[in-house]
Design a protein around this motif. Structure first.
Motif, PDB file in Angstrom:
ATOM      1  N   ASN A 476       0.835  -1.197   0.000  1.00 44.08           N
ATOM      2  CA  ASN A 476       0.000   0.000   0.000  1.00 44.08           C
ATOM      3  C   ASN A 476       0.875   1.255   0.000  1.00 44.08           C
ATOM      4  O   ASN A 476       1.646   1.492   0.932  1.00 44.08           O
ATOM      5  N   SER A 551      -1.332  -5.768   2.801  1.00 41.02           N
ATOM      6  CA  SER A 551      -1.020  -5.941   1.387  1.00 41.02           C
ATOM      7  C   SER A 551      -1.017  -7.409   0.991  1.00 41.02           C
ATOM      8  O   SER A 551      -1.425  -7.777  -0.104  1.00 41.02           O
ATOM      9  N   GLY A 555      -3.707  -6.605  -1.037  1.00 38.23           N
ATOM     10  CA  GLY A 555      -2.939  -5.692  -1.890  1.00 38.23           C
ATOM     11  C   GLY A 555      -3.438  -5.725  -3.325  1.00 38.23           C
ATOM     12  O   GLY A 555      -3.994  -6.714  -3.785  1.00 38.23           O
TER      13      GLY A 555
END
Ligand code: HEM
Ligand SMILES: [Cu+2]
Lengths: 623, 339
Positions: A476, A551, A555
């Protein structure tokens, strides 16, 4: 073996095991091993950081205790003011984070050892190097996959051994991460009023390091052979990404230096347990009696052996970060590395010269003062390749078109931290100036800045840059950037302030402040800033953890080459298949590693395995 | 946005760091030795040079980050390097770094390589967990022999003084160190157990104490004290009489001079310089009161001696003290303490 033959050979033996134990735990796959190393480093980093927050709290507390004690001595015993202050002191001394002096040294020793060995030495090499060296040079695996597995599991054993030192009778070792004898060699000399004689903790410490050395040696051989023998067709040495050069030189450093530390550690173990006298001189008077069973050892011998390892070790920690920084600056500035050849020579220069400067840790140790002059001059010479690298990094972004994505932020942060940390070295490398700074917080500030934080920024950079390749998902971006800014600000404050404390003469490794000059308003203010900033910075690391977990779970999907980079890991899928490249067919390399913004080319980057025609004939010749 | 933040943060870093060093007052603790002046010069010179390098490199980084930030339609240059530049900065840094280093070798030679001064004051410094023992040669100027076999804690003989050596008959040992100013001193630094480090900030002196080794370091103290604060009253007449007026006591207390209400006082030069020793029995902290330009000033002439090499749990409290005396006082000190 030619690289083609090697590749063919590898294809036949290289088949993914079906049993998950062999595939994911006792795996010989360099990618799995790389991840294992990385996780080990991550866990260690959080343990080490936790310990540091703990002793920072303790130190701040001691600053207040010292100042209150000063006030106390001006008051009449038993008066109301006196009693009030006395009560405050007692409260501070019983806070949950208060440490006994010996415990403080134990925690400090573990902090240093965990971070230097289990984090700074594992993640850059064992972690990223393992995963990406074979892919970047275009190989199916490391040269010796089984040795590779051995080296990880030995490292893990070393980690477990070190952790055990927390829990044995007598507690953690308290001779510092440098473990100088006689303190580390004579159990009675660690005897103290708080924990009984220093015992198993120190033994486990030595043992853990010996195992670690062995693991590193095995790993180093693997890296060297892989680089020399397993490069794919067209991957000449001068077409290797600088990351590969960095891992290669680091491996040579590790091979030559860990062998020496291994011996140093074994001799220490013998001195401790079998009554030999390699490091323990005769006639020591410890615990109120004369030690009659030692004769003829030299405490300085250990220091020489330790730093013969120790100085190369600091480069083992930083050189992979240098390689990665070069790689990222080029990739995100969309420009070739400035002075690729100079960078390669500089890395080698650091590697070679780095073996001739260990004595700069020993200027005030009592070694020959003539030798100190030689070490001092050599130390300044080794500063030159470091400076060259910095100039070339600036040259790389000069005229670029910089994309400010998180890997680039960490890489730029690395450069800034490297400059700041290196400057401390110019003071310390001068034997005369080091008389003042040796063993003060100035040294602590210097090496944390450069070896601690700069190297760790290299790891952050590697993590965000390669996360999409390893997991198939992007990290991120806003979280990464927030983490970068908090950490960058925090570490600068912490370690620059430590330089100032060193300027005031603050000694290292003090668990309390029994001195007047340590309880001055200035010192206590500095301690306060450092401790508060350390808590802030440590908390900011939660952003990184959240980012990892988030993530991994949610993600954004990453393509094969989300950063539009050129090296071979971006030529395969994310994550790469077991054989690294589709069907185990190795790519052929036609281009240098940093062909960004080539004039007249169709795209702004040419990947290493792109066909020769991708590079227009009109473009200037590559370096 | 990001490049702007970057520029601001680096600007903050440079300004903050430079301010941190520039505003630190004084930059270094007071300096009392002769060789220390050269060390300080070298240190400050290095500070200026590296300060400039630091600022230029960081600001250069910030400039490049801003100037070459991504903009649509702009293409990066295909610049692969410059051999000329590589040579230039390699030679320039080599000359700068090595040159700087060589400038500092003179003072190193003075402390470590050159012949030791003739007829210095010799003091033996023995480090042990967790205290310092200072042995003085007494009036004959010679220390008695020592050997580990003579160590005898019951008699306080930790240094291992040979009871049969006549040179040692007038030796005496103390837990703090007193040195005269203006006369070369050579300390013989040793340890009887683990590593320790002898360090006095104001002396710009640091040397590990290593069991099995004995390291001799010469130094000359060239100041009789460090200005603590000007006194506000005129106590000269009282001081000459050997009396500590109450107003002066209050003034000392108000300035946080920690002492147990016991002081000794004598005029070194009547009407001009007085020795004021606080806590004469226990900690023994010598100060000077000097009449200068019609004003009284208080000088401290004791300095803290710290252990700088990790030596075990008591490392942080391995504290001692160096007292600076006038040559006359030092002679009296030897006289008084010699058995
Ligand atoms: C410009 C180049 C550098 C110079 C001239 C230099 C010089 C020095 C010197 C002389 C010391 C010893 C100070 C003392 O103990 O009194 C020292 C300590 C240290 N340096 Fe550097 N250094 C440089 C770069 C680096 C780099 C790149 C790293 C690591 C990545 C590093 C890591 C360390 C560490 C870990 C210590 C302290 C070890 C300890 O005592 O625990 N230095 N440096
Ligand atoms: Cu070093």
């Amino acid at each position: 073996m030619s690289s083609e033959a090697a590749a063919e050979h590898a294809v036949h033996v290289h088949q993914a095991p079906t049993n998950p134990i062999w595939r994911y735990v006792f795996s010989t796959d360099h990618k799995v091993i790389g991840i294992q190393y990385w996780i080990l480093a991550l866990v260690s980093a959080f343990v080490g950081m936790g310990l540091s927050v703990w002793f920072r709290l303790h130190l701040l507390n001691q600053g207040h205790v010292a100042q209150l004690t000063d006030q106390l001595s001006l008051l009449v015993e038993g008066s109301a003011d006196y009693n009030a202050i006395k009560a405050k002191i007692d409260a501070l001394q019983t806070a949950w984070y208060h440490m006994e002096p010996s415990q403080y040294l134990g925690i400090l020793t573990m902090h240093g050892t965990i971070l230097v060995f289990m984090v700074l030495t594992t993640a850059p090499m064992g972690g990223f190097g393992n995963y990406f060296l074979p892919i970047q040079v275009g190989a199916l695996d490391m040269a010796f996959p089984r040795l590779n597995m051995l080296s990880f599991w030995l490292t893990f054993l070393s980690f477990v051994t070190l952790m055990a030192a927390f829990f044995v009778p007598g507690g953690s070792p308290n001779a510092g991460w440098t473990g100088y004898p006689p303190l580390s060699a004579v159990p009675d000399s660690q005897g103290n009023g708080y924990q009984g004689p220093g015992g198993w903790g120190q033994d486990l410490w030595v043992l853990s390091i010996a195992i670690f050395c062995f693991a590193s040696l095995v790993g180093a051989i693997n890296f060297i052979v892989t680089t020399l023998d397993l490069r794919t067709k067209g991957m000449t040495l001068m077409r290797m990404p600088l990351t590969c050069w960095a891992w290669f030189v680091t491996a040579i450093l590790a091979l030559l230096s860990f062998a020496v530390l291994l011996v140093a550690g074994l001799l220490l173990l013998l001195d401790r347990n079998l009554g030999t006298s390699f490091y323990v001189p005769g006639d020591l008077f410890v615990s109120n009696k004369l030690l009659v069973d030692h004769k003829g050892g030299s405490p300085l011998l250990f220091q020489h052996l330790f730093w013969f390892f120790g100085h190369p070790e600091v480069y083992i920690a930083i050189v992979p970060g240098m390689g990665l920084a070069s790689h990222l600056l080029s990739s995100f500035a969309r420009k070739p590395v400035f002075g690729y050849r100079a960078m390669v020579y500089a890395i080698f220069g650091i590697g070679v010269l780095g073996f001739f400067v260990w004595g700069h840790h020993m200027f005030q140790s009592g070694m020959s003062p003539y030798v100190a002059v030689a070490f001092s001059v050599m130390t300044m010479v080794v500063g030159v390749p470091s400076a060259i690298k910095t100039f070339n990094w600036l040259g790389t972004i000069w005229g670029g078109n910089i994309r400010f994505q998180s890997p680039m932020l960490y890489a730029l942060g690395f450069v800034s931290l490297f400059v700041t940390g290196g400057i401390g070295g110019i003071f310390l490398g001068q034997n005369a100036v080091d008389i003042y700074f040796h063993d003060t917080y100035f040294v602590v500030g210097h090496f944390h800045m450069i070896m601690g934080v700069a190297a760790i920024f290299g790891m952050f950079a590697g993590t965000v840059y390669w996360f999409p390749k390893v997991t198939g998902k992007m990290m991120n971006e806003p979280l990464s950037q927030a983490h970068f800014w908090c950490t960058f600000l925090g570490v600068n404050v912490i370690f620059i302030v430590m330089h100032l404390m060193g300027l005031e003469g603050h000694p290292r490794r003090y668990s309390g402040f029994a001195f007047e000059f340590l309880s001055s308003d200035y010192m206590v203010r500095m301690h306060t800033i450092v401790t508060h900033t350390a808590i802030f910075t440590a908390s900011a690391q939660v952003l990184f953890l959240i980012n990892l977990v988030y993530s991994l779970a949610a993600g954004k999907k990453a393509g094969d080459n989300p950063w539009e980079s050129t090296s071979l890991e971006w030529a395969t899928t994310s994550p790469p298949p077991f054989e690294n490249f589709k069907d185990g067919v190795l790519p052929e390399v036609h281009h240098g590693p940093y062909e960004y913004s080539v004039p007249d080319a169709a795209k702004d980057y040419i990947m290493q395995h792109d066909p020769p025609e991708a590079r227009p004939a009109t473009a200037p010749a590559p370096h | 946005m990001t490049p702007v933040i970057f520029v601001l943060v680096i600007l903050g870093l440079v300004v903050g760091t430079v301010a941190g060093f520039a505003l630190k007052a004084p930059l270094l603790p007071d300096l009392i030795t002769e060789h220390g002046r050269i060390i300080d010069q070298q240190l400050v010179l290095t500070l200026y040079i590296t300060g400039a390098i630091f600022a230029i490199a960081q600001l250069g980084l910030a400039y490049l980050i801003y100037k070459h930030r991504h903009r649509d339609g702009v293409k990066a240059s295909y610049l692969q390097g410059s051999t000329k530049l590589e040579y230039t900065w390699t030679v320039a840094t080599l000359v700068l770094f090595v040159g700087l280093n060589l400038m500092g070798q003179g003072v190193w030679a003075q402390m470590h390589l050159n012949e030791k001064p003739a007829r210095p004051v010799n003091i033996e410094v023995t480090a042990m967990q967790f205290k310092w023992i200072f042995r003085y040669p007494g009036k004959d100027g010679n220390l008695g022999a020592r050997a580990a076999e003579y160590i005898n804690p019951a008699e306080g003989n930790y240094v291992g003084k040979d009871p049969d050596d006549a040179n040692g008959d007038d030796d005496f040992q103390l837990l703090s160190m007193s040195v005269p100013y203006g006369i070369p001193v050579v300390v013989d630094i040793r340890s009887i157990d683990v590593l320790h480090g002898f360090a006095v900030r104001e002396m710009r002196l640091k040397q590990d104490a290593v069991p099995g080794l004995s390291v001799n370091i010469p130094f000359t103290v060239e100041k009789d004290g460090t200005l603590e604060f000007p006194l506000s009253g005129n106590y000269a007449a009282d001081l000459d009489k050997g009396e500590l007026p109450d107003a002066l006591k209050h003034e000392l207390n108000a300035n946080k001079l920690v002492w147990k209400d016991k002081a000794s006082l004598r005029a070194l030069e009547p009407g001009r310089v007085w020795r004021l020793t606080l806590d004469p029995d226990s900690i023994n902290r010598p100060y000077l009161v000097k009449l200068e330009n019609g004003r009284l000033n208080l000088y401290r002439s004791w300095y803290e001696l710290a252990c700088m090499e990790l030596c075990g749990y008591g490392h942080y409290q391995m504290r001692s003290q160096v007292n600076v005396l006038s040559p006359v006082e030092y002679a009296e000190f030897v006289e008084k303490n010699s058995p």
